[in-house]
Design an enzyme around this catalytic site. Structure first.
Site, short mmCIF file in Angstrom:
data_model
loop_
_atom_site.label_atom_id
_atom_site.label_comp_id
_atom_site.label_asym_id
_atom_site.label_seq_id
_atom_site.Cartn_x
_atom_site.Cartn_y
_atom_site.Cartn_z
N ASP A 51 -27.36 -1.35 -4.79
CA ASP A 51 -26.88 -0.98 -3.46
C ASP A 51 -26.58 0.51 -3.48
OD1 ASP A 51 -26.44 -1.82 -0.85
OD2 ASP A 51 -24.29 -1.90 -1.11
N LYS A 109 -37.84 14.37 -5.89
CA LYS A 109 -36.71 13.50 -5.51
C LYS A 109 -36.54 12.38 -6.53
CE LYS A 109 -34.95 10.16 -2.30
NZ LYS A 109 -35.19 9.22 -1.23
P1 IMP Z 1 -30.17 0.50 -0.02
O1 IMP Z 1 -28.95 -0.10 -0.64
O2 IMP Z 1 -31.10 1.08 -1.03
O3 IMP Z 1 -30.85 -0.43 0.94
O4 IMP Z 1 -29.67 1.75 0.84
C1 IMP Z 1 -28.79 1.61 1.94
C2 IMP Z 1 -29.02 2.72 2.92
O5 IMP Z 1 -28.67 3.98 2.33
C3 IMP Z 1 -30.47 2.90 3.38
O6 IMP Z 1 -30.76 2.08 4.48
C4 IMP Z 1 -30.52 4.38 3.73
O7 IMP Z 1 -29.99 4.59 5.02
C5 IMP Z 1 -29.57 5.00 2.74
N1 IMP Z 1 -30.31 5.48 1.54
C6 IMP Z 1 -30.41 4.85 0.35
N2 IMP Z 1 -31.14 5.57 -0.51
C7 IMP Z 1 -31.52 6.69 0.16
C8 IMP Z 1 -32.32 7.81 -0.19
O8 IMP Z 1 -32.83 7.95 -1.30
N3 IMP Z 1 -32.48 8.74 0.77
C9 IMP Z 1 -31.95 8.65 2.01
N4 IMP Z 1 -31.21 7.60 2.39
C10 IMP Z 1 -30.99 6.62 1.48
#
Ligand code: IMP
Length: 209
Positions: free
Chosen positions: A68, A189
């Protein structure tokens, strides 16, 4: 060793497979026939990652991990944090805003306004749950839970820049760079990102366990 990554995000799967190499067979939720919507109702990244891994472990009895991620902005007391994916939707009557990156970025820039404290970080937490044999014959086993964290510090710029990446990439500039994640491109990145750092720690652990 076969291990389930509690995701169906192909980009994340590719990234982790690259880091882990051939000694691990990383499979997705759909690979194990899991098509349910796993609850993510925790109040922290740690709780959410563990909740997802626990769900897979309980239902499918396999070694697994889940992640997460959140963007934590100092001037907003750590928001959007665990609510990063649905920041624009929180408290709004408008539907369809969850996972809407444009709306999320617009809200973040609005909330920050002209605040000069733009310090922020992306933080990823990975929860791993393994079944460990206590007895070599496998008659008794225990559940082992581990967590790995990856952080990239940076700042929120005032206007979006760059066309690559996803989420908040166009407004996040990592420390030591004069470009946003969306300008730096995937290769750079992925070599410095929060997710890459957490994944690297997971890989080191798995390779030496
Ligand atoms: P998740 O837990 O990877 O689904 O991330 C949750 C939310 O954080 C995503 O829907 C994005 O809005 C934001 N997020 C996560 N990783 C990134 C990244 O590498 N770049 C930009 N936004 C991110």
């Amino acid at each position: 060793m076969k291990i389930v990554f509690a995701t169906n995000n192909q980009h994340k799967l590719k990234e982790i497979r690259n880091i882990l190499g051939d000694s691990f067979e990383v499979v997705s939720l759909s690979d194990i026939g899991c098509h349910e919507d796993i609850p993510e109702t925790g109040k922290t990244l740690e709780e959410n990652a563990l909740m997802k891994a626990q769900y897979v472990y309980d239902h499918y009895h396999v070694n697994c991990f889940a992640d997460d991620t959140g963007l934590e902005v100092d001037a907003l007391d750590g928001a959007p944090g665990v609510y990063s994916a649905r920041y624009a939707a929180a408290g709004s009557q408008q539907t369809g805003l969850s996972h809407d990156s444009e709306a999320n970025m617009a809200r973040l820039l609005r909330e920050l306004g002209n605040n000069n404290n733009r310090k922020a970080r992306f933080r990823t937490v990975i929860a791993l749950i393994e079944k460990r044999n206590v007895c070599p014959c496998g008659c008794t086993s225990i559940k082992k839970v581990s967590q790995f964290e990856g952080i990239v510090e940076g700042e929120i710029i005032r206007e979006k820049r760059g066309g690559e990446g996803f989420g908040y990439d166009p407004i996040f500039q990592p420390e030591g760079y004069d470009k946003t994640f969306a300008e730096l491109g995937t290769d750079i990145k992925n070599s410095i990102s929060h997710r890459a750092r957490a994944t690297q720690k997971l890989a080191e652990y798995l390779k030496t366990r």
